[in-house]
Each structure stands twice: as C-alpha cells, then as structure tokens.
Design an enzyme around this catalytic site. Structure first.
Site, PDB file in Angstrom:
ATOM      1  N   ASP A 170       0.838  -1.199   0.000  1.00  0.00           N
ATOM      2  CA  ASP A 170       0.000   0.000   0.000  1.00  0.00           C
ATOM      3  C   ASP A 170       0.876   1.253   0.000  1.00  0.00           C
ATOM      4  O   ASP A 170       0.669   2.186  -0.785  1.00  0.00           O
ATOM      5  CB  ASP A 170      -0.903  -0.030   1.230  1.00  0.00           C
ATOM      6  N   HIS A 253      -4.491   2.725  -6.910  1.00  0.00           N
ATOM      7  CA  HIS A 253      -5.652   2.492  -6.055  1.00  0.00           C
ATOM      8  C   HIS A 253      -6.928   2.304  -6.863  1.00  0.00           C
ATOM      9  O   HIS A 253      -7.827   1.573  -6.437  1.00  0.00           O
ATOM     10  CB  HIS A 253      -5.802   3.627  -5.036  1.00  0.00           C
ATOM     11  N   HIS A 256      -6.821  -1.246  -7.809  1.00  0.00           N
ATOM     12  CA  HIS A 256      -7.229  -2.022  -6.635  1.00  0.00           C
ATOM     13  C   HIS A 256      -8.750  -2.063  -6.526  1.00  0.00           C
ATOM     14  O   HIS A 256      -9.361  -3.120  -6.328  1.00  0.00           O
ATOM     15  CB  HIS A 256      -6.657  -1.417  -5.354  1.00  0.00           C
ATOM     16  N   HIS A 270      -5.546  -5.647   0.993  1.00  0.00           N
ATOM     17  CA  HIS A 270      -5.596  -4.373   0.276  1.00  0.00           C
ATOM     18  C   HIS A 270      -4.256  -4.051  -0.388  1.00  0.00           C
ATOM     19  O   HIS A 270      -4.184  -3.777  -1.587  1.00  0.00           O
ATOM     20  CB  HIS A 270      -5.996  -3.256   1.250  1.00  0.00           C
TER      21      HIS A 270
END
Length: 370
Positions: A170, A253, A256, A270
């Site tokens: 992340d 992101h 994601h 995540h």
C-alpha cells in the site's frame, strides 16, 4: 492555485504505546466507545484495560467484520444509547475506517490505534466503505483527520508478517501516485493540489521502503522490534497516509478498487492488490525501464504479489478482467489523475503485460536459485 495538506492532530508510536491509551483518550472526551475487532477483544483485552486504567469509562463493541453503512449505523446506535463522546478504534484497517465513520456520524472526537501496519488508513480523513459482500462501494471523505493516532509496535510485530508486507504494498504506491498527480496537476483528497511538503513526504516514504523493507520483514519474522521495523511501521502508517492524502491517488488504487469487483481477489489484502495496481501503473503510464525494475525487484524482495495468479486470478479471462478495468475507470475514480490516456482497454492491456512481466521475472528468479 491553492494547495492544501491535512494531518492527524497527534501521532504516538513506540513499544507498549497502548500503556498510555487512557491518558490519550481522556484528552478527547469523558466516556469512550471502544470499537475492537475479534483479535483485539479476545487477545488484547487485558492490555487495553491496563492502558485505560481508571482514566475514563469505556464501553466495548465488537466490530462486525466489514466497513459497511449497515455496520456503521449499528455501532452508532450503541454509542448514542451509551452517551459516549469519544470513539476509540482498535484493530485493522476496516475496523479503523468504521470507527472514523462512526465518530463522523456522531460528531465526536476519535482516537485510532492500529494493531497492524497493513494499510495507511489510520492517519487519514477517509473511510473506504464496502458493500456487505466486501466489494468496494465508495469513499467517505471526512472533514478532519483523527484527533490521535496511537501505534504500539509491540502489538504490530505480533501480527502475521504478511500483513506488514501488505502495508508495504500500500505504501509503495504513495510516491508513484503522488508524482503522477503532481505531473497532471491532479487533486489530492482535499480537492486541491498538494504542497511541496506532501510530495517530499511521499518521496521519503518511497526511500524508506527501499532502504528498510527487507530488514523490517526479517524483524517481523523474528518477532522483534528493531529500528528498521520502526521505520517501516512509520512509513506504512504515517508517511503513506500523509503522502496519499495530501499528494493524491492515481491508477494504483483505482486498479485495486476495480479488482475488488472480482470475488476471486477477496482473499487478497488491500496492499497486495495495490501492489498489482502499481505494476499496472508502470505500463499504463509508460514508465522508464529502470523504474519498472525497481518496482518488481522490491515486490519480489519483500514477497508482494507480482502476477494475477498471486491474488487469485489464475483462471481469469479477458472478459472478466475487463470488469475490473471498467470499474477502475469509472467516473470520479483516481485513475483520471494519471498524466496518460486512460480507458478500460488500456487498463486491461496494462494488467496483462504487468502479469506477463511478473511471470517472466519469477521464472528467471526460480532459474537463478536452482
């Protein structure tokens, strides 16, 4: 053009930091609702109670497992009934996002105490809201960051090593996305461009990961707190949080979020899916070969996914992968901060070539270690 950065009000990190939980919570209110996940309430209860002592009354509520509108409302009902005036969230990223959303809904102050360094959620003025089935629903942008973030590295080092590594995935997106936002003059989470401070912090996050990532993983594997582990916990939690929020998000992101539309990825953490997003960003935004080398070398060194199979998509076909690509390109998604042409077809192509490159590098690595 106006620039804006936002920060948590107070950040406390160190071994046995939960020992001052009551002292820190008392600064914010007179009665707390403590929202904890199963691990917290089953394994850290005595530690929490010792840290709170008799500083203020606390009501405990067990987190239901998903940061959904339904769970937020359930916990708000408890808080209203108990007349609490400060929310204390202790646990992983979804627990903390839920605690932040509850505090926002009730208009009370909040203390966030992560038990994992697996995401940059703790410091941000943001909750990621999911459907009850775990698929992405929306971002809830909050009017301010947490009042206090308290990070106990003695607790974090007890978590599975995979979660620390996921936090690195992340955090690893932070600088790449902030740089692309800067190049595009894209907005950060405040709706404005970030100041130079934000981009400098994002860069420091990147440099810290490259310098200390493998050493921190070794520390976590041995269950000991070292300076390297401290540095990576700070990078995963504070630097990544400040960097993404005030620097901005872009393709990693968004990819994601698109991948969460595929049920096969729901077991992946995540940061693991964000790492795949970083690899896709490399090809979507036509990054230089040296940068691509850095990305794959780092991911392989610390054990982050580098292929779609690594996150459960070994059997995925183009039609299904296009579902994720379409979701990644939805109106309002952060992928539109990329200084490059963006479309579902280009995202699909980027994911496929990133996957092929990851498979090639894994094969080379296996050949070199025989």
């Amino acid at each position: 053009m106006l620039t804006t950065a936002i920060f948590p009000g107070r950040y406390v990190q160190g071994e046995n930091a939960l020992g001052v939980l009551g002292e820190e919570a008392k600064r914010l209110g007179n009665k707390a609702l403590l929202i904890g996940d199963g691990f917290v309430l089953d394994h850290l209860h005595d530690t929490l109670r010792a840290g709170i002592g008799d500083t203020l009354p606390v009501v405990e509520a067990r987190f239901g497992g998903e940061c959904s509108d339904e769970e937020i409302e359930r916990l708000c009902v408890i808080a209203r009934h108990e007349r609490t005036d400060v929310i204390v969230g202790v646990g992983g990223g979804k627990t903390l996002d839920t605690a932040k959303a509850v505090a926002y809904t009730l208009g009370v102050r909040m203390l966030i105490a992560p038990t994992l360094a697996s995401t940059d959620a703790p410091c941000s003025a943001l909750s990621v809201i999911y459907q009850p089935d775990g698929s992405f629903k929306r971002y809830l942008v909050l009017p301010h960051n947490p009042d206090t973030v308290l990070v106990d590295t003695a607790v974090i080092v007890r978590a599975p090593v995979r979660l620390l590594v996921s936090g690195m995935g992340d955090a690893f997106s932070t600088w790449f996305e902030a740089e692309d936002c800067h190049a595009k003059r894209g907005f950060n989470m405040t709706g404005r461009m970030g100041p130079m401070t934000a981009y400098a912090l994002a860069r420091l996050c990147h440099e810290t990961l490259l310098e200390y990532g493998t050493l921190a993983k070794l520390s976590a594997e041995q269950g000991v707190v070292t300076p390297a582990l401290d540095h990576i916990v700070e990078a995963n939690t504070l630097l990544s949080g400040l960097g993404f929020e005030s620097g901005g998000l872009a393709a990693a992101h968004a990819i994601h979020n698109g991948l969460t539309a595929l049920a096969e990825t729901h077991h992946a953490w995540h940061g693991e899916k964000v790492a795949i997003g970083v690899q896709g960003l490399m090809f979507l935004a036509d990054k230089k070969p040296a940068m691509i080398d850095t990305v794959y070398d780092f991911c392989l060194a610390v054990g982050l996914p580098v292929t779609l199979a690594d996150i459960g998509l070994s059997e995925v076909d183009d039609a299904k992968l296009l579902i994720a690509a379409n979701a990644a390109c939805a109106p309002g998604e952060t992928i539109h901060n990329e200084p490059a042409e963006v479309s579902p077809a280009r995202v699909l192509a980027a994911l496929k070539i990133a996957d092929a490159e990851g498979r090639r590098r894994k094969a080379l690595l296996a050949g070199n270690t025989r």
